[in-house]
Write an enzyme that holds these catalytic residues in place. Structure first.
Site, short mmCIF file in Angstrom:
data_model
loop_
_atom_site.label_atom_id
_atom_site.label_comp_id
_atom_site.label_asym_id
_atom_site.label_seq_id
_atom_site.Cartn_x
_atom_site.Cartn_y
_atom_site.Cartn_z
N HIS A 87 -13.94 -17.89 -19.61
CA HIS A 87 -13.12 -16.79 -20.14
C HIS A 87 -11.88 -17.29 -20.88
O HIS A 87 -11.27 -16.53 -21.63
CB HIS A 87 -12.78 -15.77 -19.05
CG HIS A 87 -11.60 -16.13 -18.20
ND1 HIS A 87 -11.71 -16.64 -16.93
CD2 HIS A 87 -10.28 -16.05 -18.45
CE1 HIS A 87 -10.50 -16.85 -16.44
NE2 HIS A 87 -9.61 -16.50 -17.34
N ASP A 133 -18.58 -17.85 -14.96
CA ASP A 133 -17.33 -18.17 -15.67
C ASP A 133 -17.08 -19.68 -15.62
O ASP A 133 -16.25 -20.16 -14.84
CB ASP A 133 -16.19 -17.38 -15.03
CG ASP A 133 -14.93 -17.41 -15.86
OD1 ASP A 133 -14.97 -17.90 -17.01
OD2 ASP A 133 -13.89 -16.93 -15.36
N SER A 226 -6.06 -19.94 -14.20
CA SER A 226 -7.46 -19.89 -14.58
C SER A 226 -7.98 -21.21 -15.11
O SER A 226 -7.27 -21.93 -15.82
CB SER A 226 -7.66 -18.89 -15.71
OG SER A 226 -7.91 -17.65 -15.17
N1 ARG Z 1 -7.89 -14.63 -15.03
C1 ARG Z 1 -6.65 -15.26 -14.65
C2 ARG Z 1 -6.21 -16.20 -15.75
O1 ARG Z 1 -6.69 -16.06 -16.85
C3 ARG Z 1 -6.75 -15.93 -13.32
C4 ARG Z 1 -6.44 -14.99 -12.29
C5 ARG Z 1 -6.64 -15.48 -10.92
N2 ARG Z 1 -6.09 -14.45 -10.11
C6 ARG Z 1 -6.07 -14.41 -8.83
N3 ARG Z 1 -5.48 -13.41 -8.26
N4 ARG Z 1 -6.61 -15.36 -8.11
O2 ARG Z 1 -5.29 -17.00 -15.60
#
Ligand code: ARG
Length: 276
Positions: A87, A133, A226
């Protein structure tokens, strides 16, 4: 469409107008979402954990930048290979604008910078639910240096309750406006899959490529973590993928399950290293 990504990124878009505004999709009721993410019932302030250095961790953590902006974490698996989340590349497909930076603890340190030659995202990656992902990138030149280290892929399925380490430059507070300057780390226990599935239902359907970890209301990864690794004894067992809020009282952090995606990773590395 981009609902999950939105959950991850909403924290940022709420506080900073520039970086991620393009990720918003008009069909989504952003106000409603904001209520979910910001609601005190679901959301506490921090992810817990402490400041660390890349060296202390083992030197495996990579900072991935796009058009020079910090976007995601990654894991060094080989001199030429970095593991991250698929992503991270949504809306950022100009390969030559990516930079992998190794050996940094403070985000703005120079470190060892390498351009990216090629990226393979799983063909089964789905933006809608973040299935599969995972992405592998090949660097143009080897990432080498004494401050660097590598991780191997997870060897065994781990039991719920097992503590793993997640690290990154992610937010410690959803009201923060950008990534942290200092690297932070926290340990999080693996959570029983059914428990986690139930907590996310009916909002999100967790797929087989995912598992959860964290302590509700206390310890979790957050936006900008992420792509980074969830580590067990020098093995990368998870990739930070998504969550609703951070250290929410209701939703755990969701990670890509390395045991599940291992065939994809191994195959992609083979393909990428076969090319010169
Ligand atoms: N999708 C988020 C990013 O792009 C990561 C989020 C992880 N969140 C969590 N509560 N563990 O950085």
């Amino acid at each position: 469409m981009q609902r999950l990504l939105l959950y991850c990124l909403l924290a940022v878009t709420l506080t900073s107008t520039d970086v991620l505004a393009q990720d918003l999709n008009e069909t989504i009721d952003v106000k409603k979402l904001a209520e979910v993410v910001k609601s005190p019932a679901f959301q506490t302030r921090v992810v817990g954990g402490e400041v660390t250095t890349n060296g202390k961790l083992g030197g495996y953590l990579i900072a991935l930048r796009y058009e020079l902006n910090f976007i995601c974490g990654g894991t060094l698996l080989h001199d030429l290979i970095v593991l991250t989340a698929a992503h991270c590349f949504l809306g950022r497909m100009k390969i030559r604008d990516w930079l992998a930076v190794g050996g940094v603890s403070k985000l703005n340190d120079r470190g060892i910078q390498r351009e990216v030659k090629e990226v393979i995202k799983s063909a089964q990656f789905r933006e809608e639910d973040m299935n599969m992902d995972v992405a592998i990138l090949r660097l143009k030149r080897p990432m080498r240096g004494k401050s660097l280290g590598k991780l191997i892929l997870c060897k065994n399925h781990l039991e719920p309750g097992t503590e793993l380490r997640v690290s990154g430059w992610g937010l410690t507070d959803i009201y923060e406006s950008g990534p942290q300057k200092l690297l932070r780390t926290v340990t999080v226990p693996i959570v029983d899959k059914n428990t986690c599935r139930a907590s996310y239902r009916p909002k999100v359907n967790l797929t087989d490529s995912m598992f959860c970890a964290g302590v509700l209301g206390k310890r979790d990864a957050c936006t900008f973590d992420s792509g980074g690794p969830l580590v067990y004894r020098n093995q990368v067992c998870g990739i930070v993928s998504f969550g609703i809020g951070c250290a929410s009282r209701r939703y755990y952090g969701v990670y890509t399950d390395i045991m599940y995606v291992k065939p994809f990773i191994e195959q992609s590395i083979k393909v990428l290293l076969a090319k010169r």
